[in-house]
Structures are given as C-alpha cells and as structure tokens.
Motif scaffolding. Structure first.
Motif, PDB file in Angstrom:
ATOM      1  N   ASP A   1       0.799  -1.234   0.000  1.00  0.00           N
ATOM      2  CA  ASP A   1       0.000   0.000   0.000  1.00  0.00           C
ATOM      3  C   ASP A   1       0.833   1.287   0.000  1.00  0.00           C
ATOM      4  OD1 ASP A   1      -2.938  -0.673   0.096  1.00  0.00           O
ATOM      5  OD2 ASP A   1      -2.203  -1.941   1.721  1.00  0.00           O
ATOM      6  N   CYS A   2       1.967   1.247  -0.698  1.00  0.00           N
ATOM      7  CA  CYS A   2       2.813   2.440  -0.702  1.00  0.00           C
ATOM      8  C   CYS A   2       2.234   3.543  -1.589  1.00  0.00           C
ATOM      9  CB  CYS A   2       4.220   2.092  -1.167  1.00  0.00           C
ATOM     10  SG  CYS A   2       4.319   1.595  -2.897  1.00  0.00           S
ATOM     11  N   GLY A   3       1.422   3.156  -2.573  1.00  0.00           N
ATOM     12  CA  GLY A   3       0.785   4.153  -3.420  1.00  0.00           C
ATOM     13  C   GLY A   3       1.633   4.658  -4.575  1.00  0.00           C
ATOM     14  N   GLN A   4       2.804   4.055  -4.792  1.00  0.00           N
ATOM     15  CA  GLN A   4       3.654   4.456  -5.926  1.00  0.00           C
ATOM     16  C   GLN A   4       2.897   4.301  -7.237  1.00  0.00           C
ATOM     17  OE1 GLN A   4       6.896   5.543  -5.729  1.00  0.00           O
ATOM     18  NE2 GLN A   4       8.122   4.195  -4.453  1.00  0.00           N
ATOM     19  N   CYS A   5       2.098   3.231  -7.338  1.00  0.00           N
ATOM     20  CA  CYS A   5       1.390   2.961  -8.591  1.00  0.00           C
ATOM     21  C   CYS A   5       0.308   4.015  -8.840  1.00  0.00           C
ATOM     22  CB  CYS A   5       0.799   1.556  -8.585  1.00  0.00           C
ATOM     23  SG  CYS A   5      -0.284   1.211  -7.194  1.00  0.00           S
ATOM     24  N   ILE A   6      -0.284   4.527  -7.759  1.00  0.00           N
ATOM     25  CA  ILE A   6      -1.304   5.574  -7.913  1.00  0.00           C
ATOM     26  C   ILE A   6      -0.638   6.814  -8.509  1.00  0.00           C
ATOM     27  CG2 ILE A   6      -2.957   7.054  -6.699  1.00  0.00           C
ATOM     28  CD1 ILE A   6      -3.285   4.909  -4.610  1.00  0.00           C
ATOM     29  N   LYS A   7       0.558   7.087  -7.999  1.00  0.00           N
ATOM     30  CA  LYS A   7       1.291   8.270  -8.422  1.00  0.00           C
ATOM     31  C   LYS A   7       1.653   8.210  -9.912  1.00  0.00           C
ATOM     32  CE  LYS A   7       4.647  10.725  -5.536  1.00  0.00           C
ATOM     33  NZ  LYS A   7       5.722  10.406  -4.598  1.00  0.00           N
ATOM     34  N   VAL A   8       2.045   7.036 -10.399  1.00  0.00           N
ATOM     35  CA  VAL A   8       2.549   6.980 -11.777  1.00  0.00           C
ATOM     36  C   VAL A   8       1.482   6.628 -12.817  1.00  0.00           C
ATOM     37  CG1 VAL A   8       4.906   6.390 -11.085  1.00  0.00           C
ATOM     38  CG2 VAL A   8       3.298   4.559 -11.639  1.00  0.00           C
ATOM     39  N   CYS A   9       0.309   6.207 -12.400  1.00  0.00           N
ATOM     40  CA  CYS A   9      -0.690   5.763 -13.385  1.00  0.00           C
ATOM     41  C   CYS A   9      -1.170   6.944 -14.229  1.00  0.00           C
ATOM     42  CB  CYS A   9      -1.876   5.098 -12.707  1.00  0.00           C
ATOM     43  SG  CYS A   9      -3.110   4.561 -13.913  1.00  0.00           S
ATOM     44  N   PRO A  10      -0.911   6.916 -15.547  1.00  0.00           N
ATOM     45  CA  PRO A  10      -1.324   8.037 -16.390  1.00  0.00           C
ATOM     46  C   PRO A  10      -2.837   8.052 -16.642  1.00  0.00           C
ATOM     47  CG  PRO A  10      -0.281   6.350 -17.731  1.00  0.00           C
ATOM     48  CD  PRO A  10      -0.188   5.882 -16.304  1.00  0.00           C
ATOM     49  N   ASN A  11      -3.502   6.940 -16.370  1.00  0.00           N
ATOM     50  CA  ASN A  11      -4.941   6.861 -16.648  1.00  0.00           C
ATOM     51  C   ASN A  11      -5.791   6.958 -15.385  1.00  0.00           C
ATOM     52  OD1 ASN A  11      -4.298   6.221 -19.430  1.00  0.00           O
ATOM     53  ND2 ASN A  11      -3.634   4.252 -18.612  1.00  0.00           N
ATOM     54  N   ARG A  12      -5.145   7.240 -14.281  1.00  0.00           N
ATOM     55  CA  ARG A  12      -5.824   7.330 -12.992  1.00  0.00           C
ATOM     56  C   ARG A  12      -6.681   6.099 -12.691  1.00  0.00           C
ATOM     57  NH1 ARG A  12      -5.574  12.274 -10.045  1.00  0.00           N
ATOM     58  NH2 ARG A  12      -4.123  13.582 -11.152  1.00  0.00           N
ATOM     59  N   ALA A  13      -6.144   4.956 -13.095  1.00  0.00           N
ATOM     60  CA  ALA A  13      -6.876   3.710 -12.853  1.00  0.00           C
ATOM     61  C   ALA A  13      -6.634   3.197 -11.440  1.00  0.00           C
ATOM     62  CB  ALA A  13      -6.445   2.648 -13.859  1.00  0.00           C
ATOM     63  N   LYS A  14      -5.560   3.669 -10.814  1.00  0.00           N
ATOM     64  CA  LYS A  14      -5.260   3.253  -9.447  1.00  0.00           C
ATOM     65  C   LYS A  14      -5.756   4.333  -8.505  1.00  0.00           C
ATOM     66  CE  LYS A  14      -2.588  -0.477 -10.086  1.00  0.00           C
ATOM     67  NZ  LYS A  14      -1.674  -0.141 -11.135  1.00  0.00           N
ATOM     68  N   SER A  15      -6.368   3.914  -7.414  1.00  0.00           N
ATOM     69  CA  SER A  15      -6.813   4.915  -6.452  1.00  0.00           C
ATOM     70  C   SER A  15      -6.701   4.357  -5.046  1.00  0.00           C
ATOM     71  CB  SER A  15      -8.258   5.307  -6.746  1.00  0.00           C
ATOM     72  OG  SER A  15      -9.073   4.163  -6.624  1.00  0.00           O
ATOM     73  N   ALA A  16      -6.889   5.238  -4.078  1.00  0.00           N
ATOM     74  CA  ALA A  16      -6.796   4.814  -2.688  1.00  0.00           C
ATOM     75  C   ALA A  16      -8.202   4.783  -2.095  1.00  0.00           C
ATOM     76  CB  ALA A  16      -5.923   5.779  -1.907  1.00  0.00           C
ATOM     77  N   PHE A  17      -8.559   3.671  -1.487  1.00  0.00           N
ATOM     78  CA  PHE A  17      -9.825   3.620  -0.758  1.00  0.00           C
ATOM     79  C   PHE A  17      -9.644   4.359   0.558  1.00  0.00           C
ATOM     80  CE2 PHE A  17     -11.985   1.791   2.861  1.00  0.00           C
ATOM     81  CZ  PHE A  17     -13.310   1.896   2.494  1.00  0.00           C
TER      82      PHE A  17
END
Lengths: 433, 147
Positions: free
Chosen positions: A46-62
C-alpha cells in the motif's frame, strides 16, 4: 491463508495495461495480464507508488466515507501533523483545529502531540536495548509492511511500539471519556490521512487485532470543507503538538524528537530498500536508530495531500515558529498502551517452493530461462523485468511466449527467408515513408 | 538412492571496486531466500559472505564468491588473486588490519572481517599463498532439516 485488506485499488475500466505501475512497484506486486493490471494482495504494501505513476488514474486509494461518523455520539478528528501544512502559513494550526470542530467533529486530538510520547518511548527503548541494531521506527506503515515482505530478517530490529496515530486514538478516547463520562463505544475516532497506507493500518493493523481508530479520511477529501470553514470560523483553539510534534510531518522530524546520537533519517522507498539491504549485510551495526519514511520528504509527500510537498515543508518551518513548545505529560499514558500487542509476522514472498529440492529445481530453471530472455526489462510481457518473468514462469503463472522479444526472434529463426509476414509489415512501413 | 538437490552459484568480485562492494552478497542473499532457507541461517551466511567479499575488494585484484547449497549445509568459497595473508593467526585477531589508510578512511578494513566471518560460520578454513592469493572456505549447517 490470510486475506489482506488494501487501500490501493484498481479501476479495471480505466486500466489500459501499460507498464508504468509494474515497473515502479517496490515489491513487484503488479502484473499486466490480458491487458489489465493485477495486484498481488500478498505482495502489496500500500505504498501508493502505482497511484502516483498511473497516467490513466486507474489506481486509487480507498478511504472511508464521511458517513462512517454516523451513529457516534462523540466524533474525534485525529489530524496528522502534515494536515496543518496544507494551509497557507498565515493560517495558524489553532484555527484549523477550530474549523475541524465545525466540520462534524466534536473533538480534535493532534497526532503530533501523541507523537511526542512515542518519541520518548522510542528513546528509552533504544537506550536500554541490547540490539539487534539499528532499531527501526514503526511510524510509517509502508516501511513496516516492506520489512514483512522483503526484509523478514529485520523484523527483530523494528521497535515494538505503536505508531503515533494509534497512541493518539487511545489518548483521545481516554480524554473524551474523562470529559463527558461516556462509554468507549460512543466515541468514533477518525484519522485525517496523508496516505493510503494509514487507511490500511486502520482497517488491518499489524501488531494488534483491531485499531482504536474507526476510520480514515483522506486529507484531500476533507481539505475543501475545512478551507471554506476557515473563512467563517474565527476561533483559535489551543495547539499541543508544539514545533517538535508538528515537524513529524517531514522526514527527519521524528529523529529530532527522539533525539539520539547515532541515527539516520531516510525517505523515499528506493533509498530505504538500498539501506535495508546494507543493514541485512551487517554493515550498519554502529547505527542505533533508523527513521524511514516511504514518501519523499516524509508525510508531507503523501499522495492524499493537496499541497506540493516542498511548499508544505517550508510552511512547517514557519508554522513551527508560531507554536509554543509543550512537553508531553507521560503520566497520562500507561506504558503498555504504547507497546505493540502481537509480534510482527513475516509475509515472505521470495521463497520459490516450500520443498527444498523443488526450490532448487525451480532456481535452476530460472537460470536456464534467463539465458533465453533478452534482459531488456521492457515490461511488455506484463512482468516488471526479465527476472520476474522467469520467476513467474517457474511458478506456473506465465509462459516463455509472453516475451514478445523472444517470440519475435523465434519467428525470425523459423522463417529466415525474409518473405514472411513479419518482414512484409516492415516493408509496408518503409514504403509509407 | 535419490540424487541430492544441490544448487551452485558463482559470482565474480572485482578488487578495489568499493562502489559495488556488497552487491554480490546481496545477490547471494536473494538466491538463499528464494530457496526458502531459514532467516537466521541466511543472515549468518550473508554477513560472512559480505565480509569475505569486502576482503577481496579491499585486498585483492580480483576474485569470486561461490556457493553450493545442499539440503544439509551451505558452503561458500571466497577465492582471490591477491597478495595473500602473511600471518593468518594475526589476521584472525580482532582489530588487526593491513588495510591501507585510504580504505580505512572509507570506513572499511577495521580488522573485524575474519573474526566476524568465523563467528558467523560453522567451519572456516583459510588457504593462502603469499603473492598469489587466498581461498576462504566456509560451511554453514542448516539449523533445521530441510525437506
């Protein structure tokens, strides 16, 4: 088999199957399968690195909905120290606290104040400890989870103390009960979080069965409401964090509060991983304490904050100068409330097989595959690098033909005449130019 | 009788390359972890291997770290082409060092390498020829029977 709660989530409809997230994940938890990212729950920290780099905003934090507060007679906001750095530096923390009391909360308890108690407890633990050194802080939940999955040997180095959020929840509950005479169940405690990892720490804590925090609201979600309330509310509440408690929001702030000689404050996951590798090699035995913050710059760099982390850091300095120094009264906190209740357990992801001979066979197979793979680490197969693909193949989760580079080489070897479909595509393209 | 599963790895180590010192031990650690060896055993091997790797980096021209992992033990050979050790007994003493000042200035070569290797291994043997090089043989016994 444990199922893991994760704050970091994927919206499949937005994912285009690119390779940005798989390459950035520190635990190699993501694969692209059939054109869509898949997160391995056992590996995700749950570090959130993937949220930061996703260009399509497909990753988010609940994070929790505000309705989570419904039904509680008393509702306590636990603002992270980083919360105060989101506002202009002429907005003093006392006003922000007052505004929070108008945003649906009956009480506010600063996590930065509870942090002072944690700092004292860390200092006395380190001073009386016989090792193993260096002792590692638990304040960043990503770091604790990173150690569980990638550095299980370092679990012995982790300080067996709760993070400031948990301690703040205990203190807030005690204070509200003393003030109102209500029961514990009537109190709802909500953390204002700069990062997804703290949401996970609330909903699936390590080191205990259940968190004393009822929910976690994203700082970014609550910011607009508080910002507007600041125009209307002209009350100023007392602030207890003091400059030292407030500075826990940035990398190095915790170490300054703990105040030991041989310490290291480090931020950014890449740096942390490199450092932990060295610790495991036994090369940093003279170091007594490590403060490690997953986000660059510390919690002000959390992905659920609104302000640029560098600006937030400058503001912290300014705000800190306006605050009176308040020492934490340790007599209000029983020592056992600071201690982690359960041993931290490893979540090892590295072992190829429980059976030694089988693991050896798989390892030899990986070596053989590594000879065949192009070592470009392009990620086109859906794994972050060639080594990870080889590991996936021996685990039965991928095939060699997933590697398009080897596949292409193979087809060229099969059709050396030069008149095969692959080459005609090239020819067509050349004609176009 | 079934054939025993054994895995061998061999990593070259470059003398004088302080920037990469420790990289080989980290690679070895990953192999041992992937084979599912118990954490405490991996720790002992990796600490000893890292000291051996550093010895090559500090003192030798080139060398290698080899490991053989068997169901009952892990063996490590640290081989180098280098000056050799003039007095092994002296080298085994804590704090004794022949590392040059520029190396010590980097924080390496405190004279704890060989004693620390001995402490972490179950068996250690040094073969050294002055002017030619040194081979360090280390054995680590599994603490639990592996399946």
């Amino acid at each position: 088999m444990t199922t893991y709660f994760h704050s970091v989530r994927l919206d499949e409809s937005k994912c285009r199957g690119c390779t940005n997230c798989i390459k950035t994940c520190p635990t190699e938890a993501i694969r692209v399968r059939d054109g869509i990212a898949v997160i391995d729950s056992n590996r995700c920290i749950d570090c959130g690195q993937c949220i930061k780099v996703c260009p399509n905003r497909a990753k988010s934090a609940f994070t929790d909905e505000r309705s989570a507060m419904d039904g509680f007679r008393y509702r306590v906001a636990l603002p992270a120290p980083s919360f105060f750095a989101q506002f202009r530096s002429d907005i003093e923390p006392g006003r922000v606290i007052a505004a929070l009391r108008h945003a649906g909360f009956t009480h506010v308890y600063e996590v930065g104040y509870a942090a002072r108690a944690v700092a004292r407890a860390i200092a006395s633990y380190v001073e009386s400890s016989e090792g193993p050194f260096p002792i590692i802080s638990t304040s960043c939940p990503v770091v604790v989870r990173l150690i569980q999955v990638r550095f299980p040997d370092l679990l012995k180095n982790v300080v067996p103390l709760e993070a400031p959020m948990e301690v703040a929840a205990y203190l807030a509950r005690a204070e509200v009960m003393a003030e109102t005479g209500c029961s514990d169940e009537e109190i709802g405690v909500f953390f204002l979080t700069p990062c997804p990892a703290k949401v996970t720490a609330v909903h699936q804590p390590v080191g205990q069965n259940k968190s004393r925090v009822n929910g976690a609201f994203s700082i970014a979600d609550i910011y607009p409401e508080v910002f507007h309330l600041l125009e209307k509310v002209d009350e100023v509440d007392p602030v207890r964090s003091g400059p030292v408690g407030l500075n826990w929001a940035r990398a190095g702030g915790e170490s300054e509060d703990v105040n030991l000689d041989e310490y290291l404050a480090i931020d950014g996951l890449d740096n942390i991983i490199a450092l932990f590798e060295e610790v495991e090699l036994g090369r940093l035995r003279n170091l007594k304490f490590i403060e490690a913050q997953s986000c660059p710059g510390g919690c002000v760099g959390g992905i659920l904050t609104v302000e640029n982390p560098f600006i937030a850091k400058v503001r912290l300095g300014r705000l800190a100068r306006t605050l009176p120094d308040v020492e934490f009264d340790m007599s209000s906190l029983p020592a056992e409330e600071l201690r982690i209740r359960q041993d931290l357990s490893p979540r090892p992801i590295l072992s190829l097989d429980d059976d030694f001979s089988e693991a050896v066979r798989k390892m030899s197979e990986i070596d053989r595959l590594m000879e065949l793979l192009p070592m470009l680490d392009c990620g086109a197969c859906g794994a972050p690098n060639c080594r990870a693909l080889a590991e996936d193949i021996v685990r039965g989760q991928a095939q060699l033909k997933d590697c398009i580079v080897t596949l292409r080489q193979q087809s060229q070897e099969d059709h050396p005449s030069g008149n095969e479909p692959e080459d005609s595509v090239t020819l067509k393209e050349e004609k176009k130019r | 009788m079934t054939e025993q599963a054994v895995l061998e790895v061999n990593f070259p180590v470059k003398g004088g390359d302080f920037a990469q010192a420790g990289d080989v031990s980290t690679k070895l650690k990953r192999v041992l972890q992937q084979l599912g060896l118990e954490t405490s055993l991996v720790r002992r091997i990796v600490i000893a291997a890292c000291e051996a790797e550093l010895n090559i980096v500090i003192h030798a021209y080139s060398g290698s770290l080899k490991a053989r992992v068997s169901p009952d033990k892990v063996e490590v050979w640290a081989e180098d082409e280098g000056p050799g050790i003039a007095d092994v007994e002296l080298a085994m003493q804590e704090g004794y060092t022949t590392a040059p000042d520029h190396v010590r200035a980097l924080g390496f070569g405190a004279g704890l390498g060989l004693p620390n290797i001995k402490k972490n291994s179950d068996f250690m043997e040094i073969e050294t020829t002055l002017g030619k090089g040194t081979t360090l043989y280390l054995r680590f016994d599994h603490e639990q029977q592996v399946r």
